[in-house]
Scaffold this motif. Structure first.
Motif, PDB file in Angstrom:
ATOM      1  N   LEU A  64       0.818  -1.218   0.000  1.00  0.00           N
ATOM      2  CA  LEU A  64       0.000   0.000   0.000  1.00  0.00           C
ATOM      3  C   LEU A  64       0.849   1.265   0.000  1.00  0.00           C
ATOM      4  N   HIS A  65       2.071   1.188   0.533  1.00  0.00           N
ATOM      5  CA  HIS A  65       2.941   2.355   0.425  1.00  0.00           C
ATOM      6  C   HIS A  65       3.383   2.549  -1.020  1.00  0.00           C
ATOM      7  N   LYS A  66       3.568   1.442  -1.727  1.00  0.00           N
ATOM      8  CA  LYS A  66       3.993   1.553  -3.125  1.00  0.00           C
ATOM      9  C   LYS A  66       2.836   1.815  -4.082  1.00  0.00           C
ATOM     10  N   HIS A  67       1.645   1.338  -3.716  1.00  0.00           N
ATOM     11  CA  HIS A  67       0.483   1.450  -4.622  1.00  0.00           C
ATOM     12  C   HIS A  67      -0.710   2.027  -3.879  1.00  0.00           C
ATOM     13  N   PRO A  68      -0.627   3.290  -3.479  1.00  0.00           N
ATOM     14  CA  PRO A  68      -1.709   3.850  -2.645  1.00  0.00           C
ATOM     15  C   PRO A  68      -3.087   3.805  -3.325  1.00  0.00           C
ATOM     16  N   TYR A  70      -4.448   1.535  -4.812  1.00  0.00           N
ATOM     17  CA  TYR A  70      -5.048   0.192  -4.752  1.00  0.00           C
ATOM     18  C   TYR A  70      -6.296   0.181  -3.855  1.00  0.00           C
ATOM     19  N   ILE A  71      -6.342   1.112  -2.879  1.00  0.00           N
ATOM     20  CA  ILE A  71      -7.415   1.122  -1.866  1.00  0.00           C
ATOM     21  C   ILE A  71      -8.273   2.376  -2.023  1.00  0.00           C
ATOM     22  N   LYS A  72      -9.572   2.231  -1.777  1.00  0.00           N
ATOM     23  CA  LYS A  72     -10.488   3.378  -1.826  1.00  0.00           C
ATOM     24  C   LYS A  72      -9.927   4.529  -1.000  1.00  0.00           C
ATOM     25  N   ASN A  73     -10.000   5.707  -1.538  1.00  0.00           N
ATOM     26  CA  ASN A  73      -9.543   6.931  -0.862  1.00  0.00           C
ATOM     27  C   ASN A  73      -8.067   6.882  -0.471  1.00  0.00           C
ATOM     28  N   ARG A  74      -7.330   6.021  -1.085  1.00  0.00           N
ATOM     29  CA  ARG A  74      -5.902   5.851  -0.758  1.00  0.00           C
ATOM     30  C   ARG A  74      -5.690   5.582   0.730  1.00  0.00           C
ATOM     31  N   ASN A  75      -6.646   4.923   1.346  1.00  0.00           N
ATOM     32  CA  ASN A  75      -6.507   4.566   2.768  1.00  0.00           C
ATOM     33  C   ASN A  75      -5.473   3.464   2.928  1.00  0.00           C
ATOM     34  N   ASN A  76      -4.914   3.370   4.127  1.00  0.00           N
ATOM     35  CA  ASN A  76      -4.087   2.208   4.458  1.00  0.00           C
ATOM     36  C   ASN A  76      -4.155   1.944   5.964  1.00  0.00           C
ATOM     37  N   GLY A  77      -3.421   0.956   6.420  1.00  0.00           N
ATOM     38  CA  GLY A  77      -3.492   0.571   7.831  1.00  0.00           C
ATOM     39  C   GLY A  77      -2.384   1.168   8.687  1.00  0.00           C
ATOM     40  N   ASP A  78      -1.746   2.231   8.212  1.00  0.00           N
ATOM     41  CA  ASP A  78      -0.636   2.823   8.990  1.00  0.00           C
ATOM     42  C   ASP A  78      -1.069   3.186  10.412  1.00  0.00           C
ATOM     43  N   VAL A  79      -2.264   3.749  10.519  1.00  0.00           N
ATOM     44  CA  VAL A  79      -2.756   4.185  11.836  1.00  0.00           C
ATOM     45  C   VAL A  79      -4.002   3.382  12.243  1.00  0.00           C
ATOM     46  N   ALA A  80      -4.883   3.165  11.301  1.00  0.00           N
ATOM     47  CA  ALA A  80      -6.110   2.393  11.535  1.00  0.00           C
ATOM     48  C   ALA A  80      -6.824   2.859  12.809  1.00  0.00           C
ATOM     49  N   ASP A  81      -7.224   1.932  13.674  1.00  0.00           N
ATOM     50  CA  ASP A  81      -7.901   2.297  14.930  1.00  0.00           C
ATOM     51  C   ASP A  81      -6.895   2.629  16.030  1.00  0.00           C
ATOM     52  N   ASP A  82      -5.624   2.554  15.662  1.00  0.00           N
ATOM     53  CA  ASP A  82      -4.536   2.747  16.627  1.00  0.00           C
ATOM     54  C   ASP A  82      -4.728   1.881  17.874  1.00  0.00           C
ATOM     55  N   SER A  83      -5.168   0.671  17.650  1.00  0.00           N
ATOM     56  CA  SER A  83      -5.298  -0.254  18.782  1.00  0.00           C
ATOM     57  C   SER A  83      -3.939  -0.539  19.410  1.00  0.00           C
ATOM     58  N   TYR A  84      -2.877  -0.235  18.674  1.00  0.00           N
ATOM     59  CA  TYR A  84      -1.544  -0.402  19.268  1.00  0.00           C
ATOM     60  C   TYR A  84      -1.453   0.452  20.533  1.00  0.00           C
ATOM     61  N   PHE A 445     -10.053  -1.076   9.126  1.00  0.00           N
ATOM     62  CA  PHE A 445      -9.565  -1.021   7.746  1.00  0.00           C
ATOM     63  C   PHE A 445     -10.071  -2.235   6.976  1.00  0.00           C
ATOM     64  N   GLU A 446     -11.042  -2.013   6.098  1.00  0.00           N
ATOM     65  CA  GLU A 446     -11.677  -3.124   5.399  1.00  0.00           C
ATOM     66  C   GLU A 446     -10.980  -3.382   4.052  1.00  0.00           C
ATOM     67  N   TRP A 447      -9.699  -3.695   4.107  1.00  0.00           N
ATOM     68  CA  TRP A 447      -8.924  -4.093   2.929  1.00  0.00           C
ATOM     69  C   TRP A 447      -9.190  -3.168   1.741  1.00  0.00           C
ATOM     70  N   ARG A 448      -9.604  -3.677   0.592  1.00  0.00           N
ATOM     71  CA  ARG A 448      -9.689  -2.807  -0.589  1.00  0.00           C
ATOM     72  C   ARG A 448     -10.711  -1.689  -0.436  1.00  0.00           C
TER      73      ARG A 448
END
Ligand code: GBH
Length: 489
Positions: A64-68, A70-84, A445-448
């Motif tokens: 996803l960093h290489k192909h932003p 690929y996902i709706k709105n160029r979203n990715n899981g970098d932060v997501a819900d920040d459950s970390y 983050f619902e994948w695509r």
């Protein structure tokens, strides 16, 4: 104990709430003794912290960093819900709804940044320990998946699931996880949806997006099964004293036969054999389903190939892999009509199956194209598992409804109707269903579909700094449902 006493359950099912109108209606009866309710998530979809505290990149981070786009709105899981950082808020939500279990996954590259045990990331180890301790402190039992699609990038660089060495690498990772968490975790899932993982090699809908249809998928699937088998044997050898129970989370959309002709009935059966059967047959009966072997071998030959696109196990591998699930994890979202007919890319798993799968125009659409609402499909999937694989305890490990944040009432309908079908499987069909985990506790983050599609019963404000969690109506509905269906102690 998690094993329901069916006889007792049956008696109560027919006696409770039938004649007394102060009691809930008959559909609101109890669940079998020991039945557990829970909710699910997966690391990449909720954690964020993609490079925090020494975590290595996964194939999803990388792709996803290489192909932003690929996902709706160029979203990715970098932060997501920040459950970390906010996992305690997740546990609070689980507790508030009243769940007894939480199914989550460990990100392999968070604990082993380059995939191998030669370098362990202590911060990653601590993170999952904290999550597990927080759950246990709140009386919630962890169900832990070791692989929910986030392969460490350095392992993709040697071919990922196409490389036979992955089986040992996965087993070494699993070894460390059992050793580290096994005194606290008693329910393990090795691989979530092996078929979807294989799809990342055979299709273009998931990382690593290799699109080697009809070849890469079978090869990846083969190594996933080898990895699972080795891991189960390792657990038996080294960790059986921990008393845990292992499974995979299997997936598939079962088919109703279009007509009752033998051709359509056989086609609907192949729909099952080429999905649930692909991974279920080797671990429960030994080797691939005979019909799968026959069809892929025949097509491979007709294509002029010297070897089948579906790899062969050695006798030893068949034995090692057979009998390696203690329970059956079943992910169910949708179903199809099925009839005979070769459709799909050539070659492909779909085409090999010679099933033409299609949605009924009357089944309600959802926010995502790949699923329609067909509750009877859940009972069908459970029945097929029982028929094919015997009386193994089944846990529905995923089931849920997607919207754009606007159809929570429909989500409630979805749960109500699917739970009713599951109860039919338990009480009418006498099938040993011992638990149910919905997808998902929180929007994620619902994948695509990125964050445009939401499966949570808890809303997440992705714009707020602490990703505020707010229970939706469906969460309160679920809370009430579980309270009404008091579980037998
Ligand atoms: C599960 O997959 C996953 O385990 C979970 O992570 C996910 O969030 C959840 O379901 C909801 O999607 O685009 O037509 O080629 C469900 C099975 C397999 C469904 C891949 C979508 C792609 C279909 N998924 N599939 S298509």
């Amino acid at each position: 104990m998690w094993f329901p006493s069916l006889a007792l359950g049956l008696v109560l099912a027919v006696t409770a709430g039938q004649c007394d109108d102060r009691l809930p209606p008959a559909s609101h009866t109890m669940f079998p003794k020991g039945f557990k309710f829970g909710a699910s998530t997966a690391a990449y979809q909720v954690e964020g912290g993609w490079d925090a505290d020494g975590k290595g990149p996964s194939i999803w981070d990388d792709y996803l960093h290489k192909h932003p786009d690929y996902i709706k709105n160029r979203n990715n899981g970098d932060v997501a819900d920040d459950s970390y950082h906010f996992y305690k808020d997740d546990v609070r939500a689980l507790k508030e709804v009243g769940f007894q279990t939480y199914r989550f996954s460990i990100a392999w590259p968070r604990v082993l940044p380059n995939g191998r045990t030669s370098h362990i990331n202590q911060a990653g180890i601590d993170y999952y320990m904290n999550v597990i301790d927080e759950l246990l402190a709140n009386g919630i039992e962890p169900v832990v998946a070791l692989y929910h699609w986030d392969l460490p990038t350095p392992l993709q660089e040697i071919g990922g699931w196409l490389n036979p060495d992955i089986a040992d690498l996965f087993t070494e990772y699993a070894d460390l996880m059992f050793q580290t968490y096994g005194d606290k975790v008693k329910w393990w899932i090795t691989i979530n949806e092996a078929q979807s993982v294989a799809g990342g090699y055979g299709g273009d809908n998931a990382a690593p997006v290799l699109n080697l249809h009809g070849t890469g998928d079978y090869l990846a699937g083969h190594n996933l099964l080898r990895a699972h088998g080795k891991t189960y044997r390792l657990y038996q050898r080294k960790y059986s004293h921990q008393g845990g129970k292992l499974s995979m989370a299997f997936c598939g959309a079962p088919c109703f036969p279009t007509t009752q002709t033998p051709e359509d009935i056989a086609a609907a059966d192949r729909c099952f054999q080429f999905s649930f059967g692909w991974f279920g047959h080797p671990v429960l009966k030994g080797d691939y389903p005979p019909v799968m072997r026959e069809y892929v071998d025949r097509n491979s030959k007709a294509e002029g190939r010297n070897v089948s696109r579906l790899p062969y196990f050695t006798e030893e591998e068949i034995r090692e892999i057979n009998g390696t699930v203690d329970w059956f994890g079943l992910n169910y979202y949708t179903a199809y009509w099925g009839k005979e007919g070769a459709v799909g890319a050539n070659p492909s798993v779909d085409r090999d199956s010679n099933v033409n799968k299609y949605f009924d125009p009357n089944w309600p659409a959802t926010a995502t194209t790949w699923m329609k609402v067909i509750p009877q499909g859940l009972r069908l999937a459970i029945q097929k598992v029982r028929q094919e694989f015997g009386n193994i305890p089944i846990i529905v490990t995923e089931n849920g409804y997607p919207d754009h944040g606007d159809l929570d009432e429909k989500r409630i309908d979805y749960f109500e109707t699917h739970l009713a079908e599951m109860r039919q499987a338990i009480y009418e069909d006498g099938i040993n269903v011992i638990g149910y985990c919905l997808w998902s506790i929180i929007d994620n983050f619902e994948w695509r579909d990125g964050y445009t599609v939401k499966f949570g019963i808890v809303e997440v404000d992705f714009n707020s700094p602490n990703k505020t969690r707010t229970l939706k109506k469906s969460a309160y509905w679920f809370q009430n449902y579980m309270a009404m269906h008091k579980l037998l102690e």
